[in-house]
Write a protein that holds these residues in place. Structure first.
Motif, PDB file in Angstrom:
ATOM      1  N   SER A 280       0.848  -1.189   0.000  1.00 21.16           N
ATOM      2  CA  SER A 280       0.000   0.000   0.000  1.00 21.16           C
ATOM      3  C   SER A 280       0.884   1.240   0.000  1.00 21.16           C
ATOM      4  N   CYS A 281       0.279   2.353  -0.371  1.00 23.21           N
ATOM      5  CA  CYS A 281       0.981   3.631  -0.296  1.00 23.21           C
ATOM      6  C   CYS A 281       0.009   4.700   0.193  1.00 23.21           C
ATOM      7  N   THR A 282       0.530   5.644   0.964  1.00 23.01           N
ATOM      8  CA  THR A 282      -0.289   6.697   1.568  1.00 23.01           C
ATOM      9  C   THR A 282       0.268   8.066   1.221  1.00 23.01           C
ATOM     10  N   PHE A 283      -0.577   8.885   0.599  1.00 18.88           N
ATOM     11  CA  PHE A 283      -0.256  10.295   0.399  1.00 18.88           C
ATOM     12  C   PHE A 283      -0.745  11.056   1.627  1.00 18.88           C
ATOM     13  N   ASP A 284       0.168  11.669   2.359  1.00 22.57           N
ATOM     14  CA  ASP A 284      -0.173  12.457   3.545  1.00 22.57           C
ATOM     15  C   ASP A 284       0.021  13.930   3.199  1.00 22.57           C
ATOM     16  N   PHE A 285      -1.087  14.671   3.110  1.00 21.73           N
ATOM     17  CA  PHE A 285      -1.010  16.066   2.693  1.00 21.73           C
ATOM     18  C   PHE A 285      -0.862  17.027   3.866  1.00 21.73           C
ATOM     19  N   THR A 286      -0.851  16.504   5.082  1.00 24.06           N
ATOM     20  CA  THR A 286      -0.503  17.343   6.220  1.00 24.06           C
ATOM     21  C   THR A 286       1.010  17.516   6.317  1.00 24.06           C
ATOM     22  N   THR A 289       4.080  13.954   2.333  1.00 22.24           N
ATOM     23  CA  THR A 289       4.931  12.768   2.337  1.00 22.24           C
ATOM     24  C   THR A 289       4.174  11.590   1.730  1.00 22.24           C
ATOM     25  N   LEU A 290       4.842  10.860   0.864  1.00 15.36           N
ATOM     26  CA  LEU A 290       4.320   9.595   0.365  1.00 15.36           C
ATOM     27  C   LEU A 290       4.987   8.474   1.153  1.00 15.36           C
ATOM     28  N   THR A 291       4.177   7.642   1.802  1.00 11.19           N
ATOM     29  CA  THR A 291       4.693   6.516   2.579  1.00 11.19           C
ATOM     30  C   THR A 291       4.376   5.215   1.856  1.00 11.19           C
ATOM     31  N   LEU A 292       5.391   4.415   1.620  1.00  3.70           N
ATOM     32  CA  LEU A 292       5.234   3.106   0.997  1.00  3.70           C
ATOM     33  C   LEU A 292       5.302   2.042   2.078  1.00  3.70           C
ATOM     34  N   THR A 297      -2.528  -1.483   4.985  1.00  4.40           N
ATOM     35  CA  THR A 297      -2.786  -0.528   6.058  1.00  4.40           C
ATOM     36  C   THR A 297      -4.249  -0.095   6.122  1.00  4.40           C
ATOM     37  N   VAL A 298      -5.154  -0.831   5.478  1.00  7.48           N
ATOM     38  CA  VAL A 298      -6.561  -0.443   5.522  1.00  7.48           C
ATOM     39  C   VAL A 298      -7.067  -0.499   6.954  1.00  7.48           C
ATOM     40  N   SER A 299      -7.772   0.521   7.375  1.00  5.41           N
ATOM     41  CA  SER A 299      -8.262   0.604   8.745  1.00  5.41           C
ATOM     42  C   SER A 299      -9.262  -0.504   9.041  1.00  5.41           C
ATOM     43  N   SER A 300      -9.174  -1.059  10.222  1.00  2.00           N
ATOM     44  CA  SER A 300     -10.086  -2.134  10.611  1.00  2.00           C
ATOM     45  C   SER A 300     -11.508  -1.640  10.815  1.00  2.00           C
ATOM     46  N   ASP A 428      -4.470   0.735  -1.259  1.00  2.00           N
ATOM     47  CA  ASP A 428      -4.063  -0.573  -0.754  1.00  2.00           C
ATOM     48  C   ASP A 428      -4.076  -1.560  -1.915  1.00  2.00           C
ATOM     49  N   TYR A 429      -2.888  -1.987  -2.337  1.00  4.65           N
ATOM     50  CA  TYR A 429      -2.776  -2.879  -3.487  1.00  4.65           C
ATOM     51  C   TYR A 429      -3.062  -4.332  -3.121  1.00  4.65           C
ATOM     52  N   THR A 430      -3.063  -4.646  -1.844  1.00  2.00           N
ATOM     53  CA  THR A 430      -3.370  -6.005  -1.420  1.00  2.00           C
ATOM     54  C   THR A 430      -4.866  -6.250  -1.476  1.00  2.00           C
ATOM     55  N   ARG A 431      -5.640  -5.334  -0.893  1.00  2.00           N
ATOM     56  CA  ARG A 431      -7.105  -5.462  -0.902  1.00  2.00           C
ATOM     57  C   ARG A 431      -7.754  -4.715  -2.060  1.00  2.00           C
TER      58      ARG A 431
END
Length: 437
Positions: A280-286, A289-292, A297-300, A428-431
């Protein structure tokens, strides 16, 4: 897929009425490449689908929902058990798809063998022009098989890539750029979720010493361009350090009427081939930052984890988006400054768009040249993704383009104005889910 309808008629003679209806619905989804709708039909009515169409659907869902290992298994079974029912055109497409999934699993040697067998089987049955793309792809896989691709120098579970929002030339358009190094040369990389390849221009590929391999690939933009694959020995962006990273070498000026300085910032692009290497990857605009992430990391607390993302046949990422009446697969494209709805949306809302929108003609630049579109700018369109509803203001609805079958077609796309609406956007590339916060 026309052959699929003929198969369906034969099967229908021995099937109950309900099964015939389900098969007809499945066939419609397959012919329309409607993977989100097919997913729902398969989930709710799988037992009513005839065996051939059930396996065909399963193979397509595995492929377009980003499950290459499962896709290899189902495609092999489909080709083995139903080769006689497929017809030559479908069979060729499925074999090519099998090679693509082997490549996604980094088994490019097997991918090349699959394409080589295809070429050998059809070299005396179809003309050389029609066979040429498969020959080129076979050579490309063979060249890639010589490398251990995307090898991490310092493997980690999380990588952080700072990015900046930067205007492109004097166009008043802005994209996401990450500073980094390619073969030891400093560069600024566009982070483009709408790119089906990592891209480099010929001048930089030569200056930075990338190694070109045999074969060619096609990249779709304003027009379809042909390029060669080249291998970068090293790539660093943020704290991610990789070896043997493939790029497609594309001449952005070829056939283009755009000033060279306007394209100067677009010489290095990071696309889906690198991003989908991660769970998965997350674009954080606060924090820009791009986090790989190595793990999903999908929220439960999400109540619906069914996939709302899929890939197109060209490897572009789409998100399932609705407007309360219909659903539209919109390209998720951080490489586009603005969002727009396409001709498919216009066909379903012609009266509303003509009544509420303001007509205009706009020019747009991209790979292969400039296109001009006829469009209506809508004051607002409200859409949903999963359980999230949002409104896009002053959004264009494209009715037609001067170029056929280009990026202006289809249902539309969500550009980086959409990305900026959220504090965090996680792919999320897994789900195969998109999570918005």
């Amino acid at each position: 897929m026309k052959r699929l309808f003929n198969i369906l008629i034969v099967f229908a003679l021995t099937l109950p009425i309900q099964a015939q209806e389900t098969d007809s619905l499945v066939a419609a989804c397959l012919n329309q490449s409607d993977w989100f709708r097919l997913q729902e039909v398969y989930r709710t009515d799988s037992s009513r689908i005839s065996p051939f169409l059930r396996l065909f659907s399963k193979a397509m869902l595995n492929h377009f929902l980003g499950r290459p290992k499962a896709a290899v298994n189902t495609l092999r079974q489909l080709l083995r058990d139903y080769q006689g029912e497929l017809g030559s055109s479908n069979l060729i497409s499925l074999v090519a798809m099998l090679g693509q999934n082997y490549s996604l699993l980094d088994d490019n040697k097997q991918a090349a063998a699959v394409l080589q067998n295809l070429v050998n089987a059809y070299k005396d049955k179809i003309d050389s022009t029609s066979l040429a793309p498969y020959v080129a792809r076979q050579h490309n896989y063979r060249g890639l098989s010589e490398y251990d691709l995307y090898q991490a120098e310092q493997p980690k579970t999380i990588y952080q890539i700072p990015f900046k929002v930067q205007e492109v030339g004097d166009s008043a358009q802005s994209l996401f750029f990450a500073d980094g190094w390619l073969n030891g040369h400093k560069g600024s990389f566009v982070l483009d979720t709408g790119a089906s390849y990592n891209v480099i221009t010929p001048d930089l590929a030569a200056a930075y010493g990338l190694k070109t391999i045999d074969g060619s690939v096609l990249a779709k933009g304003i027009k379809t361009l042909e390029g060669q694959t080249a291998i970068a020995e090293s790539l660093q962006i943020g704290d991610l350090r990789l070896r043997n990273v493939p790029f497609v070498v594309l001449d952005l000026q070829k056939g283009d009427r755009i000033p060279a300085q306007a394209l100067a910032p677009l010489k290095l692009i990071i696309g889906q081939p690198l991003l989908r290497r991660f769970a998965s990857c997350t674009f954080d605009f606060t924090q820009n930052t791009l986090t790989l992430h190595a793990d999903s990391t999908v929220s439960s607390n999400l109540t619906d984890l069914r996939p709302n993302l899929c890939f197109t046949s060209g490897g572009v990422l789409q998100v399932n988006t609705g407007d309360g009446r219909r659903h539209y697969p919109l390209v998720l494209d951080s490489g586009a400054t603005t969002s727009w709805m396409g001709p498919d949306y216009y066909k379903d809302h012609t009266a509303d768009v003509a009544r509420e929108g303001k007509w205009d003609i706009k020019g747009g630049a991209g790979y292969g040249g400039v296109s001009y579109t006829s469009q209506f700018v809508m004051p607002q369109i409200t859409l949903t993704i999963g359980e999230t509803t949002f409104s896009m203001k002053q959004i264009p609805v494209i009715t037609m383009s001067t170029e056929q079958n280009n990026i202006d077609g289809g249902a539309g796309r969500l550009g980086n104005d959409f990305f900026h609406r959220w504090q965090q956007l996680t792919i999320d590339y897994t789900r195969m889910t998109l999570e918005l916060k």
